[in-house]
Design an enzyme around this catalytic site. Structure first.
Site: not given
Length: 446
Positions: A91-93
């Site tokens: 998950v890219c955050l």
């Protein structure tokens, strides 16, 4: 107790008390640092009312350091549901430190579980194509990508149905996707009540969101079917998904459109959930004959609840046990004079599992009613203040009936035709009221 444990407990408790954000959490009390989370897709997006699961692992120095988050709903690592949610689970955050962000977007100890989950939910937008860096705004290098944006949403919508909803529910119900029937190896009807209870405890530990997703499916089934019907008009059956310019290798969403098959599977899941409720009633009747502990407890609760409503509602609410089964209650509601329900007589069936409150009641309006918060086939959207108190469930149902200022939140709209009228222009609003009153007047015929 460690400081990070106290912080986690408070955050988890706050989320569980406030499901308005459509995010849910579950954790093992023996290991609170390992949290499972479920996010339901926002309305008016290709993720609408899908079930997306994530695993959150919290380090010892939390909240100084952010949790590690991975996506579980990936079709076995084959489906990338968003430019920022990879098929492998990444998950890219920026707040998680998994993506570079602007100043002020990085993690701070002031953030927590809810802020992380809401950030992930915000990725599930009406146009997720623009989440990919370099493809934001109106276009990329002079090209608008309007067609690609539409194609990307189309396949996400399809896979939301197929993967996040159907695969999940078919797994919970142990039914074969091809036949819609329970696999013989997973059929527990031959087990004794004690053996069934043990089996269900094992399943609940592994599948903490099973009952929640079944209840949400009952709420949104008609929305699913309507959306499938509309979406199938814009693509050809069997048509291959288009691969986006930023998708590559195994980190993409491939497949074909098969909406006819999805509709068949949706109907099979609904039939299985409906049948499960009837199974609860039969199993409850068996337990009542043996006078097992929970049946005696429910009889006592029924008696106390009858007294409560007799004194509080002045004869407008009555209760009875269906066939003397303490697991099957019938609520009889008589419309109060000088209200929109005046002259109405409604019967509502409430079926309880032997595992209540871990499994919440299945509720059905036996009397047809035209109402924004009740599906055309009688499933009401309601929220009990105390999930483990049947009296609280009944009060919430009465509140649904008597509330004349209905919520503009589309997640509460169980009858979409009624919602269109209720929130429409003055003429449409009058039509809603007329149709509602006609249903009230006809209610005594059933």
């Amino acid at each position: 107790m460690a400081t990070n444990t106290l912080r986690l407990l408070k955050e988890l408790s706050d989320i569980q008390k406030n499901p308005d954000q459509a995010i849910y959490v579950s954790y093992d009390e023996d290991d609170i640092t390992n949290v499972k989370a479920l996010i339901t897709g926002p309305p008016d997006t290709p993720y609408e009312y899908g079930f997306f699961e994530f695993n959150m692992q919290f380090p010892r120095d939390y909240p100084t350091t952010p949790p590690k988050v991975s996506a579980i709903t990936t079709n076995g690592g084959r489906t990338r549901f968003n430019p920022n949610i990879y098929a492998g689970g990444k998950v890219c955050l920026s707040i998680l430190g998994t993506w570079r962000g602007e100043a002020g977007e990085q993690w701070s100890s002031a953030q927590g579980i809810e802020s992380v989950l809401l950030s992930i939910q915000s990725l599930m937008s009406a146009n997720p194509f623009e989440n990919e860096p370099g493809y934001e705004g109106a276009g990329h290098k002079g090209k608008g990508y309007k067609k690609e944006q539409e194609q990307y949403c189309q396949k996400i919508q399809h896979e939301t149905f197929r993967v996040s909803i159907l695969q999940r529910l078919e797994g919970y119900l142990r039914i074969n996707p091809s036949t819609g029937r329970v696999s013989p190896a997973d059929d527990t009807s031959h087990l004794s009540p004690a053996e069934r209870e043990l089996e269900e405890q094992k399943r609940t530990h592994l599948e903490p969101f099973a009952d929640l997703c079944k209840r949400l499916f009952r709420y949104y089934y008609h929305t699913y079917i309507r959306t499938i019907s509309k979406a199938s008009e814009s693509v050809a059956e069997g048509q291959s998904f288009s691969i986006m310019p930023f998708e590559y290798g195994g980190n993409q969403m491939g497949g074909r459109f098969a909406y006819r098959e999805l509709e068949r599977r949706m109907n099979a899941v609904k039939a299985a959930i409906d049948a499960e409720g009837e199974t609860w009633a039969k199993q409850g009747a068996e337990a009542a004959k043996k006078d097992e502990g929970i049946s005696a407890s429910l009889r006592l609760q029924f008696s106390q609840t009858c007294q409560h409503f007799l004194s509080k509602y002045d004869g407008t609410v009555m209760l009875e046990l269906i066939e003397d089964n303490p697991f099957c209650w019938r609520i009889i509601y008589i419309g109060r004079p000088m209200t929109n329900l005046d002259g109405g007589l409604f019967q509502i069936k409430l079926i309880l599992s032997q595992r209540f409150p871990e499994e919440q009641p299945r509720v059905l309006f036996e009397t047809p009613i035209y109402h924004l918060n009740i599906t055309p086939d009688g499933v009401p959207y309601y929220r009990a203040r105390k999930a483990d108190d049947i009296k609280s469930h009944i009060e919430a149902l009465i509140e649904v009936l008597e509330n004349e200022q209905l919520s503009p939140d589309p997640r509460t709209w169980m009858n979409l035709d009624a919602a269109q009228l209720y929130f429409g222009n003055s003429a449409e609003q009058r039509e809603y009221r007329k149709t509602f009153r006609r249903a009230v007047q006809r209610s005594t015929e059933y």
